[in-house]
Design an enzyme around this catalytic site. Structure first.
Site, PDB file in Angstrom:
ATOM      1  N   CYS A 100       0.923  -1.250   0.068  1.00  0.00           N
ATOM      2  CA  CYS A 100       0.172   0.093  -0.174  1.00  0.00           C
ATOM      3  C   CYS A 100       0.899   1.095  -0.072  1.00  0.00           C
ATOM      4  O   CYS A 100       1.776   1.229   0.610  1.00  0.00           O
ATOM      5  CB  CYS A 100      -1.025   0.093   1.218  1.00  0.00           C
ATOM      6  N   HIS A 142      -9.346  -3.682  -2.124  1.00  0.00           N
ATOM      7  CA  HIS A 142      -8.018  -2.996  -1.152  1.00  0.00           C
ATOM      8  C   HIS A 142      -8.592  -1.365  -1.109  1.00  0.00           C
ATOM      9  O   HIS A 142      -8.395  -0.705  -0.197  1.00  0.00           O
ATOM     10  CB  HIS A 142      -6.673  -3.149  -1.719  1.00  0.00           C
ATOM     11  N   GLU A 143      -8.957  -1.018  -2.382  1.00  0.00           N
ATOM     12  CA  GLU A 143      -9.184   0.288  -2.535  1.00  0.00           C
ATOM     13  C   GLU A 143     -10.414   0.751  -1.714  1.00  0.00           C
ATOM     14  O   GLU A 143     -10.553   1.938  -1.287  1.00  0.00           O
ATOM     15  CB  GLU A 143      -9.352   0.863  -4.226  1.00  0.00           C
ATOM     16  N   HIS A 146     -10.112   1.485   1.679  1.00  0.00           N
ATOM     17  CA  HIS A 146      -9.661   2.889   2.032  1.00  0.00           C
ATOM     18  C   HIS A 146     -10.543   3.870   2.494  1.00  0.00           C
ATOM     19  O   HIS A 146     -10.589   4.479   3.292  1.00  0.00           O
ATOM     20  CB  HIS A 146      -8.799   3.327   1.165  1.00  0.00           C
TER      21      HIS A 146
HETATM   22 NI    NI Z   1      -3.652   1.201  -0.203  1.00  0.00          NI
END
Ligand code: NI
Length: 177
Positions: A100, A142-143, A146
């Site tokens: 990341c 993953h995005e 966030h």
């Molecule tokens: Ni990330």
């Protein structure tokens, strides 16, 4: 437009839940998307979420381009995804390495749903959806994490796999997101 500073783990803004976009006509939204692209490219990233540059809106970008070092990696189309909704298809998960841009220099093994459907809006507010699996599905998860204030170490089941890139993958060029 501008290459923005990427916030790093420890900055409390990375732990916030971001707000949905409501105005797709806003010049500020288009400027944000441009800044995300400029910042991701400058960092040779595979994806980037708005909160990583300090903007608490539900906007992520990912895909496009691939490392010449990994010509076999599945291509993920360059995508702007706004107000995303994820729906796992089946319970199957698989574990693989993630890095990341907000946790620079490290990698760890993270379980993610293997296959999912995602829906959301593009930069013009047009709704679209896709069914994806493998690396594409991993990047989206993953995005979108966030946007909910979650960094990948929080998803790891075994922190023993967390390590420095230079120790885990010496000499390799890696892309983070
Ligand atoms: Ni990330």
């Amino acid at each position: 437009m501008a290459i923005r500073r990427i916030l790093r783990m420890g900055d409390p803004r990375l732990l916030q839940v971001s707000a949905p976009v409501t105005d797709f006509q806003s010049p500020a939204l288009q400027a944000l998307i441009t800044d995300l692209y400029d910042t991701m490219q400058a960092a040779n990233g595979a994806g980037l979420a708005a909160p990583q540059i300090g903007v608490p809106l539900r906007v992520v970008i990912f895909g496009g381009g691939r490392s010449p070092r990994y010509p076999d990696a599945e291509a993920v189309p360059a995508t702007v995804l706004i107000n995303p909704v994820l729906e796992p298809l089946g319970a199957a998960q698989e574990e693989d390495w993630e890095g990341c841009l907000s946790v620079p220099g490290l990698r760890g093994r993270v379980p993610r749903f293997t296959t999912l459907r995602y829906a959301g809006c593009d930069a013009t507010g047009q709704r679209f959806e896709r069914t994806v699996s493998g690396f594409h599905a991993r990047v989206v998860q993953h995005e979108v994490d966030h946007l909910d204030g979650i960094l990948y170490p929080q998803r790891m089941r075994d922190l023993r796999s967390l390590g420095f890139n230079e120790e885990l993958f010496p000499g390799q060029e890696l892309r983070d997101d």
